[in-house]
Design an enzyme around this catalytic site. Sequence first.
Site, PDB file in Angstrom:
ATOM      1  N   GLY A   1      21.816  30.716-104.318  1.00  0.00           N
ATOM      2  CA  GLY A   1      23.096  31.274-104.736  1.00  0.00           C
ATOM      3  C   GLY A   1      23.840  31.826-103.531  1.00  0.00           C
ATOM      4  O   GLY A   1      24.504  31.084-102.809  1.00  0.00           O
TER       5      GLY A   1
ATOM      6  N   GLU B   1      32.284  32.737-106.230  1.00  0.00           N
ATOM      7  CA  GLU B   1      32.852  32.420-104.900  1.00  0.00           C
ATOM      8  C   GLU B   1      32.436  33.497-103.891  1.00  0.00           C
ATOM      9  O   GLU B   1      33.186  33.833-102.959  1.00  0.00           O
ATOM     10  CB  GLU B   1      34.362  32.178-104.967  1.00  0.00           C
ATOM     11  CG  GLU B   1      34.676  30.984-105.879  1.00  0.00           C
ATOM     12  CD  GLU B   1      35.859  30.132-105.492  1.00  0.00           C
ATOM     13  OE1 GLU B   1      36.356  30.258-104.362  1.00  0.00           O
ATOM     14  OE2 GLU B   1      36.265  29.312-106.332  1.00  0.00           O
TER      15      GLU B   1
ATOM     16  N   GLU C   1      28.997  41.789-102.239  1.00  0.00           N
ATOM     17  CA  GLU C   1      28.109  42.044-101.097  1.00  0.00           C
ATOM     18  C   GLU C   1      28.305  40.959-100.024  1.00  0.00           C
ATOM     19  O   GLU C   1      28.332  41.255 -98.831  1.00  0.00           O
ATOM     20  CB  GLU C   1      26.641  42.079-101.579  1.00  0.00           C
ATOM     21  CG  GLU C   1      26.292  43.287-102.449  1.00  0.00           C
ATOM     22  CD  GLU C   1      26.900  43.258-103.857  1.00  0.00           C
ATOM     23  OE1 GLU C   1      27.287  42.175-104.332  1.00  0.00           O
ATOM     24  OE2 GLU C   1      26.985  44.337-104.475  1.00  0.00           O
TER      25      GLU C   1
HETATM   26  N1  COS Z   1      34.249  28.266 -91.858  1.00  0.00           N
HETATM   27  C1  COS Z   1      33.681  27.240 -91.200  1.00  0.00           C
HETATM   28  N2  COS Z   1      32.382  27.235 -90.809  1.00  0.00           N
HETATM   29  C2  COS Z   1      31.648  28.309 -91.102  1.00  0.00           C
HETATM   30  C3  COS Z   1      32.180  29.420 -91.787  1.00  0.00           C
HETATM   31  C4  COS Z   1      33.535  29.377 -92.154  1.00  0.00           C
HETATM   32  N3  COS Z   1      34.105  30.392 -92.807  1.00  0.00           N
HETATM   33  N4  COS Z   1      31.209  30.358 -91.939  1.00  0.00           N
HETATM   34  C5  COS Z   1      30.107  29.843 -91.375  1.00  0.00           C
HETATM   35  N5  COS Z   1      30.377  28.602 -90.871  1.00  0.00           N
HETATM   36  C6  COS Z   1      29.454  27.735 -90.132  1.00  0.00           C
HETATM   37  C7  COS Z   1      28.905  28.505 -88.947  1.00  0.00           C
HETATM   38  O1  COS Z   1      29.750  28.363 -87.812  1.00  0.00           O
HETATM   39  C8  COS Z   1      27.572  27.862 -88.730  1.00  0.00           C
HETATM   40  O2  COS Z   1      27.730  26.635 -88.020  1.00  0.00           O
HETATM   41  P1  COS Z   1      26.814  26.308 -86.726  1.00  0.00           P
HETATM   42  O3  COS Z   1      25.407  26.304 -87.242  1.00  0.00           O
HETATM   43  O4  COS Z   1      27.298  24.968 -86.283  1.00  0.00           O
HETATM   44  O5  COS Z   1      27.082  27.426 -85.760  1.00  0.00           O
HETATM   45  C9  COS Z   1      27.114  27.494 -90.143  1.00  0.00           C
HETATM   46  O6  COS Z   1      28.305  27.446 -90.938  1.00  0.00           O
HETATM   47  C10 COS Z   1      26.155  28.493 -90.729  1.00  0.00           C
HETATM   48  O7  COS Z   1      26.801  29.759 -90.733  1.00  0.00           O
HETATM   49  P2  COS Z   1      26.021  31.116 -90.897  1.00  0.00           P
HETATM   50  O8  COS Z   1      24.914  31.176 -89.895  1.00  0.00           O
HETATM   51  O9  COS Z   1      27.028  32.198 -90.918  1.00  0.00           O
HETATM   52  O10 COS Z   1      25.353  30.922 -92.342  1.00  0.00           O
HETATM   53  P3  COS Z   1      24.517  31.935 -93.207  1.00  0.00           P
HETATM   54  O11 COS Z   1      23.399  31.180 -93.812  1.00  0.00           O
HETATM   55  O12 COS Z   1      24.227  33.182 -92.461  1.00  0.00           O
HETATM   56  O13 COS Z   1      25.520  32.260 -94.456  1.00  0.00           O
HETATM   57  C11 COS Z   1      27.179  33.393 -95.709  1.00  0.00           C
HETATM   58  C12 COS Z   1      26.686  32.909 -94.336  1.00  0.00           C
HETATM   59  C13 COS Z   1      26.290  34.467 -96.300  1.00  0.00           C
HETATM   60  C14 COS Z   1      28.569  33.966 -95.447  1.00  0.00           C
HETATM   61  C15 COS Z   1      27.265  32.180 -96.675  1.00  0.00           C
HETATM   62  O14 COS Z   1      25.973  31.710 -97.028  1.00  0.00           O
HETATM   63  C16 COS Z   1      28.009  32.469 -97.950  1.00  0.00           C
HETATM   64  O15 COS Z   1      29.234  32.507 -97.961  1.00  0.00           O
HETATM   65  N6  COS Z   1      27.284  32.664 -99.066  1.00  0.00           N
HETATM   66  C17 COS Z   1      27.891  32.831-100.365  1.00  0.00           C
HETATM   67  C18 COS Z   1      28.023  31.516-101.021  1.00  0.00           C
HETATM   68  C19 COS Z   1      28.993  31.575-102.143  1.00  0.00           C
HETATM   69  O16 COS Z   1      30.091  32.104-102.034  1.00  0.00           O
HETATM   70  N7  COS Z   1      28.597  30.997-103.255  1.00  0.00           N
HETATM   71  C20 COS Z   1      29.411  30.917-104.387  1.00  0.00           C
HETATM   72  C21 COS Z   1      29.644  29.475-104.676  1.00  0.00           C
HETATM   73  S1  COS Z   1      30.997  29.185-105.707  1.00  0.00           S
HETATM   74  S2  COS Z   1      30.539  29.999-107.405  1.00  0.00           S
END
Ligand code: COS
Length: 392
Positions: free
Chosen positions: A131, A362, A366
């Site tokens: 999630g 979305e 948190e």
């Molecule tokens: N735009 C473009 N690329 C992005 C980005 C953004 N806003 N945020 C992260 N990335 C890229 C990073 O640059 C990274 O790429 P590289 O590995 O090439 O450097 C990659 O994605 C992984 O990013 P990150 O290390 O930040 O990933 P995490 O696993 O730490 O996750 C969060 C970051 C927690 C912010 C993310 O998992 C998230 O948004 N989770 C919530 C998901 C969500 O909203 N679900 C609801 C679905 S719809 S009901």
Amino acid sequence: MDFALTGEQREIQALAREIADNDIAPHAGDWDREHRFPREVFAKLGSLGLMGVCIPEELGGAGADFLSYVLVLEELSRADAGVGVTVAVHTSAATLPIVTFGTEEQKARFVPALARGEALGAFALTEPGSGSDAGSLRTTAVRDGDGWRLSGSKQWCTNGSHASTFLLFARTDPETVGARGVSAFVLDADHVEVTREEEKLGLHSSSTADLRLEDVHVDGDRLLHEERNGFAVAMATLDGGRIGIAAQAVGIAQASLDTARAYALEREQFGSKLAEFQAIRFKLADMATEIEAARQLTLRAAWLKQAGLPHGPAGAMAKLFASGVAVRASQEAIQVLGGYGYTREFPAERYYRDAKITEIYEGTSEIQRIVISRELLKTAERQLAASVPAED
Ligand code: COS
């Protein structure tokens, strides 16, 4: 700084308001009770260009800006938040990413039907075990000749039971753990099996479904953007999508205030209208102030996106704040209505049930705080690095 809407933005807002007041609000209570997905509303919205507000005209959309789209979402959600989320996911989570990341062929093939509302779009990222930690998803896509073979399951897919086009994320590199092994695909309804329609607290006029893919072959041209770049597609999509959810929350909060205000002007207790009591007036004042702040954060984030400027943290702030405002405003509306607020005779209890999800989907509140604080600290680190003289 110019706070005025353009003529076109005002016209689109007025059109959405008219549909919301005449075609949606009068039925929203029944759709909620009957758990009915009002398909005919989306056909009407499509015929008026409101299923593709911010999609370019040459791809079948209305060609308006992202801010106009956000204004539409607020109006629709004020009438029925289920209709609001259906349009939000369809537009910014399914159609816009194909416009942004698709090849010319993919855009021409998928976007016009979506933009005109003839096809409905869905976004399939979340899974039973993945999630908030979206990068841990386990649905796989393995090479199969020129195409791919997909297997796995998806959960809580908005529009899932009614969509004809799915933006779906799968792991194409099983060796890589986390976000880096993920790719994005554009699938049709017959590629996915709907296994269950979710029973929810609210948003009963929207569809939330679980999906299964069992060894499904898709052609190579279903890959969206580059292989192993799907996580960036998902994150960029959510950056924009969260602004839409903020607008949905503002719509729910505004509906709550409108209901509380109308009741306060009508209901008499102790020989006076409720609106004469300071306890009630102050509630209305606080609600109105918070709603206006949430709206401005939302519109500013939309403006940043439209201007092509970084908008991830601004969108996260808008969603974080606006979703809290929606929950508080709907709760206060029930309080103003007292016992009536707790019954189905008034819509306040529906707003309360619908508001809660804006703090969850979305990206939970948190997760928004993670996005905001990461950017804050990154900026501070950059400033610190710039102020430290380089060593010889
Ligand atoms: N735009 C473009 N690329 C992005 C980005 C953004 N806003 N945020 C992260 N990335 C890229 C990073 O640059 C990274 O790429 P590289 O590995 O090439 O450097 C990659 O994605 C992984 O990013 P990150 O290390 O930040 O990933 P995490 O696993 O730490 O996750 C969060 C970051 C927690 C912010 C993310 O998992 C998230 O948004 N989770 C919530 C998901 C969500 O909203 N679900 C609801 C679905 S719809 S009901």
